[in-house]
Design an enzyme around this catalytic site. Structure first.
Site, short mmCIF file in Angstrom:
data_model
loop_
_atom_site.label_atom_id
_atom_site.label_comp_id
_atom_site.label_asym_id
_atom_site.label_seq_id
_atom_site.Cartn_x
_atom_site.Cartn_y
_atom_site.Cartn_z
N HIS A 67 0.83 -1.22 0.00
CA HIS A 67 0.00 0.00 0.00
C HIS A 67 0.86 1.27 0.00
O HIS A 67 0.46 2.30 0.53
CB HIS A 67 -0.96 0.02 1.19
CG HIS A 67 -1.95 -1.11 1.20
ND1 HIS A 67 -3.13 -1.07 0.47
CD2 HIS A 67 -1.94 -2.30 1.82
CE1 HIS A 67 -3.79 -2.20 0.66
NE2 HIS A 67 -3.09 -2.97 1.46
N ASN A 119 -10.18 -3.00 1.98
CA ASN A 119 -9.83 -3.03 0.56
C ASN A 119 -11.08 -2.83 -0.28
O ASN A 119 -12.20 -2.77 0.25
CB ASN A 119 -9.18 -4.38 0.19
CG ASN A 119 -7.79 -4.55 0.76
OD1 ASN A 119 -7.05 -3.59 0.93
ND2 ASN A 119 -7.42 -5.78 1.06
N TYR A 162 0.04 -4.58 12.02
CA TYR A 162 -0.14 -3.17 11.67
C TYR A 162 0.46 -2.26 12.72
O TYR A 162 1.11 -1.26 12.41
CB TYR A 162 -1.62 -2.86 11.47
CG TYR A 162 -2.12 -3.24 10.10
CD1 TYR A 162 -2.42 -2.27 9.14
CD2 TYR A 162 -2.27 -4.57 9.72
CE1 TYR A 162 -2.86 -2.61 7.87
CE2 TYR A 162 -2.71 -4.93 8.46
CZ TYR A 162 -3.00 -3.95 7.54
OH TYR A 162 -3.42 -4.30 6.28
#
Length: 751
Positions: A97, A171, A385
């Site tokens: 990303h 997404n 994350y």
């Protein structure tokens, strides 16, 4: 637009965009004024920023000899600071990303209908307007890659709620390639450029990716989505968003539901054609970025309905698939969508790096009333994350302006690189004698995990329902329209044809044969694979709604923000053009005049309208790929000029090949018939009926269009309308005329 109208629009834009997060950011925003003095980072005014401090002199004492440069001096702190700061401007880009863009906006629920599932005010309190920041992205490519590659698109939303930040890190596709997070490094290594030569960039069309997915059949469903039209969206504003993972909601009564999150675009779900996407990659690699900012700045704010799917905890095991499996959807026939709110983007960023590049999302960021499930992909994402943000931005990344909450923040976390907050206190621990930083009980808003009873055996394994990989891939394929299936076959054929290893492209045919027999045979023929002689398994032959893009056409046809190219040359009919343009812009389409030069274009005799007829671009500076539709006005001299320009002829042929709406009037129709030579079967206006409007395969033609025509042709974007502009508007609203492809017309045109 009148000055009054502009003032009203500006006031409305200011009103809607001034949310609590935007106000919070103001304390870190510097707006330089004219003649702003230049200083160093330590505040000293700089007298010269163009010359490094150095020795200037000569070898002789003669004043007549020219001065010469001597060595530059390390004592020049101003020069060293400027270079040092430049050398350290870059931070590590995201592993995935990396290529993205973002915008500010707000979220609001319609009412309290979700209160039966959750007590989270962000999802139940309709009096609240919650600020958001949304970042869209590609996955495979680097920061410098192009926008319109075939790829998954990230759709990450940060909600700045009064209870803390809530992130949906989603997404544009509802499933993923893997079931368990432990496979994520393998997947990313496989899809990224190959290690021996760093090729290809921004593509999955290579040996390693297809080798991996061929040996990892759980990816079959996701591959179907990415190879479908979903892999090349027309715009970030025209794609869905999905939370992907299964989360949980907890009600005030303590009842728990499993939940999936959905964002449904107001403009419908639309895609580029693959040939078009390839060309835009070179012609305008920032196409999606520009599209988003242009829409927001023009007042055509992107909007999505926010919907949820919920399953009571008691029915978790009542399906033939595991609802915690991220490679599966929840079919809408089994679990209906419930629309509960709306997301709106209404403000572009002030500076890209501190906002879009430094924004950081975590699936682990939830607020009371929202929780996690045992989805094995989510469990790993919750760890990963948070960890990657520390690696990229440092331990104090949540103090950065774009990441900090709008609610009060206090804890005993201290120090670390780039710490901003200053805590004036003698204690930094709990418990402490001053009762500072006391934990908050649940009844006063403290986050408490749902009390779930669990028992089992510790082992490295997956549940039995995780072992089936093809039923949902088949469900997706069966649900597509005929043209979507054709595009999917071509896409897989394209990708596998870029794999040099025969073992790779031949083996994937076996995976496809477990999804659909005809699909496997069609791809095998394209790529020299082994054509199967029987289906790989017994198919269920079911389909589901909400999987084809056709299921998301707006209820009311719209051309808001659609880009329309008007091709003109000297001698064009300006009165007609202005009437058509006025009709289209009244529906908030955006029209661009494209001419032989970016300058004044002379109208036909008797229509000298002055400098207002000014081409926005010239034919060589833009391409049809960057527009949604083309209109060619009448005018004999103008059409003769267009006919001599091969670039213009290619413009129209390419637009036809990409299934876009095309409109022409008078001599413009002759240009289509005699110069462009559209295929036989496309009906065009005949001179026998001057006022007749003919629509055929998305091509709208008529003999004349005047100011009086415009009076009767009040733009009504609907099927079976009679007016020229109304017909053209409806064809644009349908996005593309794919019947051209299905009936072989596009194959007859060189583009």
């Amino acid at each position: 637009m009148s000055s009054i109208g502009q003032s009203v629009e500006k006031a409305f834009t200011t009103m809607t965009s001034k949310n609590s997060k935007v106000v919070d950011l103001q304390r870190d925003i510097l707006e330089p004024r004219t003649s702003q003095p230049l200083t160093t980072d330590h505040g000293v005014k700089v007298a010269d920023t163009d010359n490094w401090l150095k020795i200037i002199g000569s070898d002789s004492e003669s004043k007549s000899e020219p001065k010469k440069n001597g060595p530059s001096l390390l004592e020049d702190q101003i020069g060293r600071e400027k270079i040092h700061r430049f050398d350290h401007e870059r931070i590590p880009e995201r592993v995935v990303h990396a290529r993205g863009t973002g915008a500010h906006g707000h979220f609001k629920v319609f009412d309290d209908r979700a209160s039966k599932y959750t007590f989270a005010p962000v999802l139940t309190d309709s009096s609240r307007t919650t600020p958001v920041f949304v970042r869209f992205s590609t996955v495979q490519g680097s920061r410098g890659s192009a926008d319109t590659v075939r790829d998954v698109r990230g759709f990450a939303v940060k909600f700045y709620t009064e209870e803390g930040n809530w992130d949906i890190v989603g997404n544009d596709i509802p499933v993923f390639f893997i079931q368990d997070a432990i496979k994520f490094p393998d997947f990313v290594h496989a899809v990224k450029p190959e290690p021996h030569n760093e090729v290809p960039q921004g593509q999955s069309a290579h040996n390693n990716f297809w080798d991996f997915v061929g040996l990892q059949p759980e990816s079959a469903h996701m591959v179907m989505w990415v190879m479908s039209d979903r892999g090349v969206p027309r715009s970030f504003r025209m794609m869905q968003g999905f939370g992907v993972n299964t989360f949980t909601l907890v009600s005030a009564k303590g009842d728990r539901h499993f939940v999936k999150f959905h964002f449904i675009p107001e403009l419908g779900v639309h895609s580029l054609l693959w040939d078009e996407a390839l060309k835009i990659n070179g012609q305008d690699p920032d196409f999606h970025r520009k599209d988003l900012s242009e829409a927001i700045e023009s007042g055509a704010y992107p909007k999505w309905k926010f919907a949820i799917q919920t399953i009571p905890e008691s029915k978790q095991h009542g399906f033939d698939f595991d609802i915690l499996d991220a490679t599966k959807i929840w079919p809408q026939e089994l679990v209906p969508l419930q629309e509960i709110g709306e997301l709106v983007l209404d403000r572009v960023v002030d500076e890209f790096f501190p906002e879009t590049e430094q924004v950081a999302f975590c699936t682990s960021h939830v607020v009371p009333g929202i929780g996690f499930s045992d989805d094995p992909l989510l469990q790993g994402r919750n760890f990963s994350y948070f960890d990657t943000q520390i690696s990229r931005l440092g331990a104090n990344w949540e103090e950065l302006p774009i990441n900090r909450p709008v609610c009060p923040v206090f804890n005993h976390n201290r120090d670390g690189k780039s710490r901003h907050r200053i805590v004036k206190s003698e204690v930094n621990y709990w418990p402490n004698r001053k009762d500072i930083g006391r934990p908050v009980p649940e009844e006063k808003g403290g986050y408490v995990e749902y009390a779930e009873r669990l028992e089992g055996i510790k082992q490295r394994a997956r549940g039995p329902k995780f072992q089936e990989h093809f039923k949902h891939a088949e469900l997706f394929y069966n649900s597509l329209a005929a043209y979507e299936k054709a595009h999917l076959v071509s896409a897989i054929g394209f990708e596998l044809s870029h794999c040099e290893d025969p073992d790779v492209y031949r083996s994937y045919i076996n995976v496809l044969n477990n999804i659909n027999f005809d699909l496997a045979k069609a791809v095998a023929v394209q790529v020299n694979g082994d054509v199967p002689n029987k289906p790989g398994r017994v198919y269920h032959n079911h389909s589901s709604k909400g999987l084809s893009q056709l299921d998301f056409l707006p209820k009311e046809p719209t051309i808001v923000s659609r880009r329309i190219a008007i091709l003109i040359s000297d001698g064009f009919n300006a009165v007609e053009m202005q009437a058509v343009r006025a009709a289209l812009t009244s529906a908030k389409a955006v029209c661009y005049l494209i001419g032989p030069r970016r300058n004044h274009i002379r109208p036909m005799a008797g229509q000298d309208l002055g400098p207002e007829v000014f081409a926005d671009h010239h034919f060589d500076s833009q391409r049809s790929t960057l527009f949604d539709a083309i209109y060619i006005p009448s005018g004999e001299e103008h059409v003769k000029s267009l006919a001599k320009n091969g670039r213009v002829v290619h413009w129209v042929r390419e637009a036809f090949g990409h299934c876009k709406a095309i409109a022409a009037v008078g001599e413009g129709v002759d240009f289509l018939r005699e110069v462009v030579r559209l295929p036989a079967g496309v009906d065009l206006f005949s001179p026998s009926g001057m006022d007749e409007v003919v629509t055929s395969y998305g091509v709208v033609t008529t003999g004349k269009y005047s100011a009086s025509s415009a009076v009767t042709d009040v733009l009504n974007i609907a099927a079976d309308t009679r007016g020229f502009a109304s017909n053209f508007g409806f064809q644009i609203s349908q996005h593309r005329c794919y019947e051209r492809e299905l009936e072989g017309l596009t194959q007859q045109v060189a583009f």
